[in-house]
Design a protein around this motif. Structure first.
Motif, mmCIF file in Angstrom:
data_model
loop_
_atom_site.group_PDB
_atom_site.id
_atom_site.type_symbol
_atom_site.label_atom_id
_atom_site.label_comp_id
_atom_site.label_asym_id
_atom_site.label_seq_id
_atom_site.Cartn_x
_atom_site.Cartn_y
_atom_site.Cartn_z
ATOM 1 N N LEU A 81 43.613 31.520 19.806
ATOM 2 C CA LEU A 81 44.005 32.691 20.576
ATOM 3 C C LEU A 81 43.412 32.589 21.977
ATOM 4 N N THR A 112 42.388 39.016 21.905
ATOM 5 C CA THR A 112 42.252 39.656 20.804
ATOM 6 C C THR A 112 41.691 40.803 20.627
ATOM 7 N N TYR A 162 51.046 28.161 15.600
ATOM 8 C CA TYR A 162 50.942 28.897 16.693
ATOM 9 C C TYR A 162 52.235 28.237 17.418
ATOM 10 N N ARG A 210 55.215 30.903 18.568
ATOM 11 C CA ARG A 210 55.631 31.072 19.580
ATOM 12 C C ARG A 210 57.005 30.596 20.096
ATOM 13 N N LEU A 251 48.386 35.927 14.580
ATOM 14 C CA LEU A 251 48.875 35.244 15.720
ATOM 15 C C LEU A 251 50.065 35.725 16.336
ATOM 16 N N SER A 252 51.165 36.148 15.466
ATOM 17 C CA SER A 252 52.262 36.708 15.858
ATOM 18 C C SER A 252 52.387 37.881 16.855
ATOM 19 N N CYS A 300 45.811 36.079 9.620
ATOM 20 C CA CYS A 300 45.991 34.686 10.173
ATOM 21 C C CYS A 300 47.529 34.712 11.014
ATOM 22 N N ARG A 301 48.608 34.417 10.015
ATOM 23 C CA ARG A 301 50.017 34.284 10.797
ATOM 24 C C ARG A 301 50.573 35.474 11.769
ATOM 25 N N ALA A 334 41.795 31.378 13.834
ATOM 26 C CA ALA A 334 43.204 31.968 14.254
ATOM 27 C C ALA A 334 42.515 32.691 15.913
#
Length: 154
Positions: A51, A58, A123, A127, A17-18, A13-14, A47
């Motif tokens: 995106l 992705t 997110y 960001r 996203l990063s 997930c995190r 996630a």
């Protein structure tokens, strides 16, 4: 080529996203990877959907172990949330390191609206930090630590 590694426990997930946001925004010469110390083996569907809604690809991303990295990163940023008692993995190589803790929205229990709002907030925080990283005139430990406080703390 400068490589940044976003590191978390599950890499679903995190850190995903990063990685995706960083690669979407990064100028030539920079690239991000993500990995986990105990990868889940699958990406979090919320996630991925987030995106895609943001127009961020992705393609080619997957949950992977930090043991499977193709390169040694130049910068390692952990994104685990210490408020939930998570234990972040410690990358011991000779690199610049920072902790940008963000709460994990994938473990939230609540309505669909509350969960989606938590993903949006995660997110947004990531960001803001990535944009600050890319705008920084120089990368120092102090700059990385300061960036890790932007947006919100967890």
């Amino acid at each position: 080529m400068q490589t940044i590694l976003f590191l978390c426990t599950g890499n679903s997930c995190r850190s995903l996203l990063s990685e995706a946001v960083f690669n979407h925004l990064a100028p030539e010469g920079w690239r991000a990877l993500s990995a986990g110390s105990q990868p889940t083996g699958q990406l979090n569907p919320r996630a991925v959907a987030l995106l895609q809604r943001k127009g961020i690809s992705t393609e080619g991303y997957y949950s992977k172990s930090w043991d499977a990295l193709p390169v040694t990163p130049d910068v390692v940023i952990t994104v685990c949330g210490s408020a939930a008692g998570e234990t972040c993995p410690a990358y011991l190589g000779p690199v610049l390191r920072a902790h940008w803790g963000v709460a994990d929205p994938s473990h939230l229990v609540g309505s669909d609206e509350e969960i989606e709002a938590a993903f949006e907030e995660t997110y947004r925080i990531l960001r803001v930090r990535i944009e600050a990283f890319l705008a920084a005139p120089t990368l120092s430990q102090a700059a990385l630590d300061r960036i890790g406080t932007l947006g919100a703390a967890c």
